[in-house]
Write an enzyme that holds these catalytic residues in place. Structure first.
Site, PDB file in Angstrom:
ATOM      1  CG  ASP A 274      -7.738  -2.648  -2.685  1.00  0.00           C
ATOM      2  OD1 ASP A 274      -8.898  -2.223  -2.570  1.00  0.00           O
ATOM      3  OD2 ASP A 274      -6.739  -1.912  -2.698  1.00  0.00           O
TER       4      ASP A 274
ATOM      5  CG  HIS B 154      -2.051   0.963   1.158  1.00  0.00           C
ATOM      6  ND1 HIS B 154      -1.904   2.294   1.475  1.00  0.00           N
ATOM      7  CD2 HIS B 154      -3.353   0.791   0.801  1.00  0.00           C
ATOM      8  CE1 HIS B 154      -3.065   2.906   1.313  1.00  0.00           C
ATOM      9  NE2 HIS B 154      -3.954   2.029   0.917  1.00  0.00           N
TER      10      HIS B 154
END
Length: 443
Positions: A377, A319
């Site tokens: 995700d 991320h």
């Protein structure tokens, strides 16, 4: 709105010593500001005035674009706080409307405030009946995000009493309307793409139960909401509700700084979220798993990922902000296994593949050294797939959840004293001044 109480955290900004910046013989003292927690910030608003230069920060990755008391992220430690509350405590104990109230008003609601707020959202969940006509104007194969973006922007044509941004009551009304109506628009976008009748909101359901019912119930059958799946949907909404000054939130703030009506601001946020680098990452995870195909193909795929020249990426890992484990991913990891167990999907090849890929990746020194852990995700797409939601709706659901954060950030910005229109500067690299020449003098 929540009453003030003596337990409310002190968010008063404290001043630290100034920072000295020198350019040649010129020198400037710039104030250093300290927030409640987190790194100090150098206030560069007088940088050009004192030194005649601007800062250069493409993507604004090192720039604090605003002052906010809503969400705090410590990417190195894997911390996400909403109004001071850890995200895991909220996701595991609160409902989505509770979190929405917290983000909007700064405090968790008491029992009566929660009841009133929840009932108010149910009241506003209905759409003006003429909005149905908008859907007939779209092609049947229109992307649901296109429908959502266009229809949300059009709400300003129906709710004139909610667009006076100078009126606090009007701002609050618009915020509640958007939180309540965006899920209905989203569910109807899905129904339209399937050629099925629209399903109206049902006051007997909770927020997440109602969304699932509008998505999957039909007039000719009785729909029963599975509580495990509704809880999973609620957690997905909570975990995507706000995430500090990301691209779409910054877009909402920038558009809002012009004085645009709140419906236009949220439509702009939806458009920004639509970008595959922002809201479409969970779709990419499923595409990656489909590309891998089988468990025995995972080692070869991992080797391709390690080869930077291959162009193959491990989607759903790492991320931009979190340099540790994404705290939202831990919650969805547990939720994912709850859903798989409830739906008896343990032998589904896709889920078996995902579990094995996760196991190999988190144990591989290559990814450990680079702190590439599963992010939100990786699991959200798997859960949505298990719920029967098509990939075209993934970003739409993201927008349903993030609307809460957008309207909270928008309200905070509008109510900030001395708020100014957003106007970034640039580093110009084009031609210097030159004079116009007629055709006869051009080569």
């Amino acid at each position: 709105m929540a009453d003030n109480d003596t337990n409310r955290p002190d968010t008063t900004q404290k001043m630290s010593p100034s920072a000295t910046i020198s350019i040649g013989t010129r020198q400037a003292e710039l104030p250093v500001r300290s927030g409640t927690i987190g790194p100090d910030v150098v206030d560069i608003r007088k940088l050009a005035q004192d030194l005649g230069v601007y800062s250069f920060d493409p993507g604004y990755g090192e720039t604090a674009s605003c002052q906010s008391s809503i969400t705090y992220i410590d990417g190195d430690e894997g911390v996400l706080l909403h109004r001071g509350y850890p995200i895991d405590q909220l996701a595991m104990n609160a409902s989505f409307p509770e979190v929405a109230y917290l983000l909007l008003y700064g405090e968790l609601p008491n029992a009566q405030e929660y009841c009133d707020f929840r009932e108010n959202l149910k009241e506003h969940a209905l759409l003006h009946e003429q909005i149905r006509n908008f859907f007939n104007g779209f092609r049947r194969d229109a992307h649901p995000m296109a429908i959502l973006c266009g229809t949300v922007g059009a709400l300003s044509a129906f709710y004139h009493d909610g667009i006076d941004i100078s009126n606090p009551a009007s701002r609050d009304l618009s915020a509640r309307r958007l939180i309540a109506k965006v899920p209905t628009i989203a569910a109807w976008a899905y129904k339209y793409s399937q050629g099925e009748p629209f399903v109206y909101p049902n006051d007997d359901y909770s927020f997440s139960e109602n969304f699932l019912a509008m998505m999957f119930s039909r007039p000719n059958t009785r729909y029963r909401v599975n509580p495990v799946l509704a809880r999973a949907m609620d957690r997905i909404f909570i975990l995507h509700a706000d995430h500090e000054q990301n691209a779409s939130t910054s877009t909402v703030r920038l558009v809002g700084s012009t004085g645009a009506n709140p419906f236009a601001c949220i439509a702009a946020g939806i458009a920004a979220l639509w970008g595959p680098a922002h809201g479409g990452a969970n779709e990419a995870v499923l595409a990656m798993l489909e590309q891998i195909g089988k468990r025995e193909n995972i080692p070869a795929f991992i080797e391709q990922v390690k080869n930077r020249e291959s162009g193959v990426r491990l989607m759903g890992f790492g991320h931009r902000v979190y340099k540790n484990f994404d705290p939202r991913a831990k919650i969805l990891q547990q939720t994912y296994h709850e859903v798989v167990s409830e739906l008896k999907l343990a032998h589904d090849p896709m889920f078996d593949l995902a579990i094995e890929l996760e196991r190999i990746a988190v144990e591989d020194p290559y990814f450990i050294q680079r702190k590439l852990y599963p992010n939100v995700d990786f699991y959200s797409g798997l859960i949505l797939r298990a719920l029967g939601i098509p990939t075209s709706m993934f970003t739409v659901l993201f927008a349903v959840a993030r609307t809460v954060g957008w309207v909270s950030q928008w309200r905070e910005m509008i109510e900030e004293p001395g708020q100014r229109i957003g106007r970034p500067r640039q580093l110009y690299t084009g031609a210097a001044r030159r004079d116009f020449r007629p055709f006869s003098n051009r080569n």
